[in-house]
Design an enzyme around this catalytic site. Structure first.
Site, PDB file in Angstrom:
ATOM      1  N   ASP A  14      35.236  40.029  55.271  1.00 34.05           N
ATOM      2  CA  ASP A  14      35.085  40.832  55.214  1.00 34.05           C
ATOM      3  C   ASP A  14      33.758  39.845  54.105  1.00 34.05           C
ATOM      4  O   ASP A  14      32.655  40.208  53.575  1.00 34.05           O
ATOM      5  CB  ASP A  14      36.183  41.422  53.766  1.00 34.05           C
ATOM      6  CG  ASP A  14      36.825  42.812  54.168  1.00 34.05           C
ATOM      7  OD1 ASP A  14      36.758  43.152  55.809  1.00 34.05           O
ATOM      8  OD2 ASP A  14      37.850  43.176  54.076  1.00 34.05           O
ATOM      9  N   ASP A  55      44.488  42.596  55.352  1.00 31.61           N
ATOM     10  CA  ASP A  55      43.598  42.314  54.571  1.00 31.61           C
ATOM     11  C   ASP A  55      44.680  42.551  53.283  1.00 31.61           C
ATOM     12  O   ASP A  55      46.040  41.962  53.289  1.00 31.61           O
ATOM     13  CB  ASP A  55      43.177  44.071  53.574  1.00 31.61           C
ATOM     14  CG  ASP A  55      42.516  43.860  54.837  1.00 31.61           C
ATOM     15  OD1 ASP A  55      41.332  43.430  55.032  1.00 31.61           O
ATOM     16  OD2 ASP A  55      41.587  45.161  53.976  1.00 31.61           O
TER      17      ASP A  55
END
Length: 201
Positions: free
Chosen positions: A166, A132
């Site tokens: 995401d 991420d």
């Protein structure tokens, strides 16, 4: 197959490719915890690795990690089948596009958790971590002291650190929820017609 129905698969492929390019760049050019700011303190790349589910939740131990990854693989296969089903039965193009976004996002994160441990030599297959990097702490401050439970504690909006995959999942889900009446209008009309015919008979 019409071009209009090929487009969602093409966009899904582009999202998966872009997601992996960004992750690989971050992996090779940043160290965990490093930040590269592009909107001052309100927007930045912040390299982190997620070892479990969303929000940093985890299933216990190696067995839990394996179960999570295998569940993701089964889920993405189901979503992929769903996209093909929607295309074959000519569902609303917006619905097909949004489900394709969800598929692309799920696939992007599965690549990490399935192969990255082996590729980067830190874990066996199915035990990799999801990379991420996008972080947008747009608003920060403190909750009023009179507020129950959180009074006096600091807050940040938006706190989660996420990746392109995401984002694709979130956008797909939100658009489906916002447009569900339009997406499923055709099916509702057909069901109503069938019920009317049955009553008349």
């Amino acid at each position: 197959m019409k071009v209009a129905y090929i487009k969602p698969f093409f966009i899904a492929a582009l999202i998966i490719l872009a997601d992996q390019i960004i992750k690989i760049w971050v992996k090779h050019h940043m160290y965990i915890g490093e930040e590269i700011k592009f909107m001052g303190n309100r927007g930045m790349l912040h390299y982190t690795e997620n070892n479990g589910m969303a929000w940093g939740l985890e299933l216990g131990g190696d067995l839990g990690k394996l179960a999570l990854t295998l569940f993701r693989i089964v889920a993405v296969c189901g979503i992929g089948y769903g996209v093909v089903h929607l295309v074959k039965h000519k569902y609303h193009r917006g619905l097909i596009m949004n489900v394709s976004l969800i598929f692309a996002g799920a696939m992007g994160n599965i690549i990490d958790s399935t192969f990255y441990g082996v590729i980067y030599n830190y874990a066996p297959i199915f035990h990799g971590r999801v990379i991420d990097m996008f972080y947008f702490p747009l608003i920060s401050g403190y909750f009023p002291k009179w507020l129950p439970f959180w009074g006096g504690e600091d807050f940040i909006f938006f706190r989660p650190i996420f990746n392109l995959a995401d984002s694709a999942i979130s956008i797909g889900v939100i658009l489906i929820l916002l447009n569900q009446k339009r997406y499923f209008k055709h099916e509702t009309v057909e069901e109503s017609s069938i019920n009317s015919e049955m009553v008349e008979e």
